[in-house]
Design an enzyme around this catalytic site. Sequence first.
Site, PDB file in Angstrom:
ATOM      1  N   TYR A  85       8.130   2.246  -7.438  1.00 11.08           N
ATOM      2  CA  TYR A  85       7.447   1.029  -7.627  1.00 11.08           C
ATOM      3  C   TYR A  85       7.095   0.651  -8.902  1.00 11.08           C
ATOM      4  O   TYR A  85       7.432  -0.823  -9.311  1.00 11.08           O
ATOM      5  CB  TYR A  85       6.196   0.922  -6.862  1.00 11.08           C
ATOM      6  CG  TYR A  85       6.048   1.024  -5.336  1.00 11.08           C
ATOM      7  CD1 TYR A  85       7.718   0.966  -4.454  1.00 11.08           C
ATOM      8  CD2 TYR A  85       5.476   2.023  -4.361  1.00 11.08           C
ATOM      9  CE1 TYR A  85       7.862   0.894  -3.182  1.00 11.08           C
ATOM     10  CE2 TYR A  85       5.796   2.166  -2.755  1.00 11.08           C
ATOM     11  CZ  TYR A  85       6.630   1.321  -2.629  1.00 11.08           C
ATOM     12  OH  TYR A  85       7.010   1.636  -1.227  1.00 11.08           O
ATOM     13  N   GLU A  90       0.919  -0.815  -0.271  1.00 12.85           N
ATOM     14  CA  GLU A  90       0.444  -0.033  -0.220  1.00 12.85           C
ATOM     15  C   GLU A  90       0.431   1.209  -0.165  1.00 12.85           C
ATOM     16  O   GLU A  90       2.058   1.470   0.581  1.00 12.85           O
ATOM     17  CB  GLU A  90      -0.853  -0.084   1.199  1.00 12.85           C
ATOM     18  CG  GLU A  90      -2.137  -1.314   0.946  1.00 12.85           C
ATOM     19  CD  GLU A  90      -1.700  -1.977   2.042  1.00 12.85           C
ATOM     20  OE1 GLU A  90      -2.654  -3.376   1.270  1.00 12.85           O
ATOM     21  OE2 GLU A  90      -0.644  -2.159   3.031  1.00 12.85           O
TER      22      GLU A  90
END
Length: 148
Positions: free
Chosen positions: A119, A107
């Site tokens: 990411y 998350e």
Amino acid sequence: MNKTIIRKMELTDLDDVMNVELASFQSPWKREDFEFDLVKNRFSHYLVLEKDERVIAYCGVWIVMESAQITNIAVLPGERGHKYGEKLFEQVMKMTKRFDVDELTLEVRESNEVAQKMYEKFGLEIVSRRENYYPDQEDAYVMWVKLS
């Protein structure tokens, strides 16, 4: 000389890790949370990045069967912008492959575009949103990647 190494987190690293944690998050983990993960949680694995023999970043991951969940990753604010987070995340990705992990998830705050972009470099994609996920009610994006 800015020598950096990445290694497994030890209990003796917790003072430095807590400095990074407290400087990085509005709702930081408690020292006891890290102690539990390091000593009692057989699913947790933590790496630290040392610069000149001082921990300036860390990353935690829980590996359960074929799934990995990043619990937290942080770089000391004054050390950001030097790709230390990327180096650390790359090592975590390599570690998960040694455990035959098929998928990795995490998350990330909706407002944390810098982390989201990092990411994405590792193949993670936003797959859903968790409303009011953080204590301050900010939403989180769930990011996911298939590794195998």
